[in-house]
Design an enzyme around this catalytic site. Structure first.
Site, PDB file in Angstrom:
ATOM      1  N   ARG A 118      20.316  80.794  18.765  1.00  0.00           N
ATOM      2  CA  ARG A 118      20.100  79.949  17.580  1.00  0.00           C
ATOM      3  C   ARG A 118      19.071  80.651  16.719  1.00  0.00           C
ATOM      4  O   ARG A 118      17.965  80.955  17.178  1.00  0.00           O
ATOM      5  CB  ARG A 118      19.606  78.554  17.960  1.00  0.00           C
ATOM      6  CG  ARG A 118      19.093  77.776  16.750  1.00  0.00           C
ATOM      7  CD  ARG A 118      18.887  76.315  17.006  1.00  0.00           C
ATOM      8  NE  ARG A 118      20.152  75.641  17.230  1.00  0.00           N
ATOM      9  CZ  ARG A 118      20.299  74.319  17.262  1.00  0.00           C
ATOM     10  NH1 ARG A 118      19.257  73.529  17.086  1.00  0.00           N
ATOM     11  NH2 ARG A 118      21.485  73.777  17.481  1.00  0.00           N
ATOM     12  N   HIS A 145      27.954  76.476  12.637  1.00  0.00           N
ATOM     13  CA  HIS A 145      27.585  75.821  13.898  1.00  0.00           C
ATOM     14  C   HIS A 145      28.871  75.567  14.706  1.00  0.00           C
ATOM     15  O   HIS A 145      29.267  74.419  14.924  1.00  0.00           O
ATOM     16  CB  HIS A 145      26.843  74.519  13.600  1.00  0.00           C
ATOM     17  CG  HIS A 145      26.070  73.976  14.755  1.00  0.00           C
ATOM     18  ND1 HIS A 145      25.936  74.629  15.967  1.00  0.00           N
ATOM     19  CD2 HIS A 145      25.383  72.806  14.895  1.00  0.00           C
ATOM     20  CE1 HIS A 145      25.199  73.894  16.787  1.00  0.00           C
ATOM     21  NE2 HIS A 145      24.846  72.791  16.164  1.00  0.00           N
ATOM     22  N   GLN A 148      29.105  73.181  17.871  1.00  0.00           N
ATOM     23  CA  GLN A 148      29.114  71.759  17.517  1.00  0.00           C
ATOM     24  C   GLN A 148      30.534  71.299  17.178  1.00  0.00           C
ATOM     25  O   GLN A 148      31.009  70.261  17.649  1.00  0.00           O
ATOM     26  CB  GLN A 148      28.191  71.522  16.313  1.00  0.00           C
ATOM     27  CG  GLN A 148      28.225  70.094  15.800  1.00  0.00           C
ATOM     28  CD  GLN A 148      27.659  69.114  16.807  1.00  0.00           C
ATOM     29  OE1 GLN A 148      26.543  69.307  17.275  1.00  0.00           O
ATOM     30  NE2 GLN A 148      28.400  68.073  17.155  1.00  0.00           N
ATOM     31  N   ASP A 236      25.827  64.815   8.033  1.00  0.00           N
ATOM     32  CA  ASP A 236      24.766  65.548   8.740  1.00  0.00           C
ATOM     33  C   ASP A 236      23.483  65.346   7.943  1.00  0.00           C
ATOM     34  O   ASP A 236      23.507  64.832   6.813  1.00  0.00           O
ATOM     35  CB  ASP A 236      25.147  67.041   8.829  1.00  0.00           C
ATOM     36  CG  ASP A 236      24.184  67.859   9.685  1.00  0.00           C
ATOM     37  OD1 ASP A 236      23.353  67.268  10.407  1.00  0.00           O
ATOM     38  OD2 ASP A 236      24.251  69.114   9.619  1.00  0.00           O
ATOM     39  N   CYS A 275      26.455  65.250  13.968  1.00  0.00           N
ATOM     40  CA  CYS A 275      26.098  66.179  15.046  1.00  0.00           C
ATOM     41  C   CYS A 275      24.761  65.840  15.696  1.00  0.00           C
ATOM     42  O   CYS A 275      24.478  66.279  16.802  1.00  0.00           O
ATOM     43  CB  CYS A 275      26.086  67.612  14.520  1.00  0.00           C
ATOM     44  SG  CYS A 275      24.810  67.927  13.283  1.00  0.00           S
ATOM     45  N   ARG A 303      29.279  68.328  23.729  1.00  0.00           N
ATOM     46  CA  ARG A 303      28.705  69.669  23.626  1.00  0.00           C
ATOM     47  C   ARG A 303      28.737  70.345  24.994  1.00  0.00           C
ATOM     48  O   ARG A 303      29.062  71.527  25.114  1.00  0.00           O
ATOM     49  CB  ARG A 303      27.249  69.616  23.131  1.00  0.00           C
ATOM     50  CG  ARG A 303      27.037  69.009  21.745  1.00  0.00           C
ATOM     51  CD  ARG A 303      27.659  69.834  20.649  1.00  0.00           C
ATOM     52  NE  ARG A 303      27.112  71.173  20.564  1.00  0.00           N
ATOM     53  CZ  ARG A 303      25.945  71.504  19.994  1.00  0.00           C
ATOM     54  NH1 ARG A 303      25.207  70.583  19.423  1.00  0.00           N
ATOM     55  NH2 ARG A 303      25.544  72.771  19.951  1.00  0.00           N
TER      56      ARG A 303
HETATM   57  N1   CP Z   1      23.592  69.071  17.106  1.00  0.00           N
HETATM   58  C1   CP Z   1      22.713  69.988  17.555  1.00  0.00           C
HETATM   59  O1   CP Z   1      22.949  71.191  17.499  1.00  0.00           O
HETATM   60  O2   CP Z   1      21.579  69.458  18.089  1.00  0.00           O
HETATM   61  P1   CP Z   1      20.276  70.283  18.500  1.00  0.00           P
HETATM   62  O3   CP Z   1      19.649  70.800  17.246  1.00  0.00           O
HETATM   63  O4   CP Z   1      19.425  69.271  19.196  1.00  0.00           O
HETATM   64  O5   CP Z   1      20.677  71.408  19.404  1.00  0.00           O
HETATM   65  N1  NVA Z   2      22.633  71.192   9.663  1.00  0.00           N
HETATM   66  C1  NVA Z   2      21.649  70.961  10.693  1.00  0.00           C
HETATM   67  C2  NVA Z   2      22.297  70.860  12.031  1.00  0.00           C
HETATM   68  C3  NVA Z   2      21.345  70.530  13.149  1.00  0.00           C
HETATM   69  C4  NVA Z   2      22.019  70.518  14.484  1.00  0.00           C
HETATM   70  C5  NVA Z   2      20.622  72.073  10.685  1.00  0.00           C
HETATM   71  O1  NVA Z   2      21.007  73.234  10.517  1.00  0.00           O
HETATM   72  O2  NVA Z   2      19.433  71.792  10.820  1.00  0.00           O
END
Ligand code: CP
Ligand code: NVA
Length: 326
Positions: A118, A145, A148, A236, A275, A303
């Site tokens: 990430r 993502h 997700q 989101d 998500c 997930r």
């Molecule tokens: N939806 C998601 O990716 O959650 P986190 O940021 O908690 O991993």
């Molecule tokens: N769009 C959000 C998703 C978090 C899981 C972000 O990137 O912060």
């Protein structure tokens, strides 16, 4: 590999960087594997995966941004499959002091069997995959993502049946999750209706790729138009982890809140997805978030199942499909 989005393929290594990288039959088989593994878990026969497909293998989970679901579900998934996970923050690694992604990839490849990343830079993900000699999985970038959205496909189908031909409405910021959902629309052949402000539209490259693949996409600034008759409404957070203009976004996105009046325009049995983490009161009202239509915690659970199937696809060579057998 899709040359627009991904690092060039390194030999036969199977990276999971974007939903556009895989062919749709393989994506469908990964979803089937995930569903089968979920069914095994629901039967509560322990060990969950007696074959322990990744026994003795190590997976590095690297985060330069916060995470609850991605971090925990990948770690639990790796362990359920018989492997071991090492969770790392880039702040504790030499990357945080300027060591290159190139060298980090070449070093980690000597120690571990797969890497989940990430990161706040999509280029860093592509660079890592380019130099890694083990599979790399995208655990979120500002661009996409995919892990997700794989869980979202499972969630939709367990509530409403096959997603092919159905209509998903996205309301809010045209962000990383939206980009992956558009790629999924092309791959899984569902219709996607996106309502975003003009200044927060999804990636033009992703839209073009999906359109070239024949995806049925509607782009509008009007949430009512997007949601009308939809089988599923998705939103989101209005401020993603890599965004640095929260006040501007909160103002622009105010008309894009998912509330009961908007949900009433969707199909009678439509579900609501998010998500998470949610900012209840901003992108979604509490009555929608807590309603019977909201499947957000199923999404979170899925997930785990999606990630296990993705790990097996990445790590088990050509024989990966056999791990779906019960
Ligand atoms: N939806 C998601 O990716 O959650 P986190 O940021 O908690 O991993
Ligand atoms: N769009 C959000 C998703 C978090 C899981 C972000 O990137 O912060």
């Amino acid at each position: 590999m899709n040359a627009h989005f991904s690092a060039s393929s390194t030999g036969n290594i199977k990276h999971f960087l974007n939903i556009s990288d895989l062919d749709s039959a393989t994506l469908r088989d990964i979803i089937t594997l995930a569903k089968n593994m979920k069914a095994m878990q629901e039967n509560r026969k322990f060990p969950l995966h007696p074959a322990e497909p990744i026994k003795g293998r190590m997976v590095a989970l690297i985060f330069s941004k916060p995470s609850t679901r991605t971090r925990v579900s990948f770690e639990v998934g790796v362990k359920q499959l018989g492997g071991s996970a090492i969770v790392l923050s880039t702040h504790e690694m030499q990357i945080g002091r300027g060591e290159t992604i190139q060298d980090t990839a070449r070093v980690l490849s000597r120690f571990v069997d797969a890497i989940v990343l990430r990161t706040g830079s999509n280029d860093d993900l592509l660079e890592l995959a380019h130099w890694s000699s083990v599979p790399v999985i995208n655990g979120l970038t500002p661009f996409s993502h995919p892990s997700q959205v794989m869980a979202d496909i499972i969630t939709f189908e367990e509530h409403l049946g096959p997603i092919k031909g159905r209509t998903i409405a996205w309301v809010g910021d045209g962000n990383n999750v939206a980009n992956s959902l558009i790629e999924a629309a092309a791959q899984f052949e569902f219709k996607i209706r996106l309502a975003t402000p003009e200044t927060l539209m999804p990636s033009e490259k992703v839209l073009q790729w999906a359109k070239n693949k024949g995806a049925d996409i509607l782009l509008t600034c009007n949430p009512k138009e997007a949601v009308s008759g939809a089988d599923c409404v998705v939103t989101d957070t209005w401020v993603s982890m890599s965004d640095d203009d929260p006040e501007k976004r909160l103002k622009i996105l105010e008309p894009y809140r998912v509330n009961q009046a908007l949900m009433a325009l969707a199909a009678p049995n439509a579900i609501f997805m998010h998500c998470l983490p949610a900012h209840v009161g901003e992108e979604v009202t509490k009555d929608v978030f807590e309603s019977a239509r909201s499947v957000v915690f199923d999404e979170a659970e899925n997930r785990l199942h999606a990630h296990k199937a993705m790990l097996i696809w990445c790590m088990m060579g050509d024989n990966w499909r056999q791990y779906g057998e019960r």
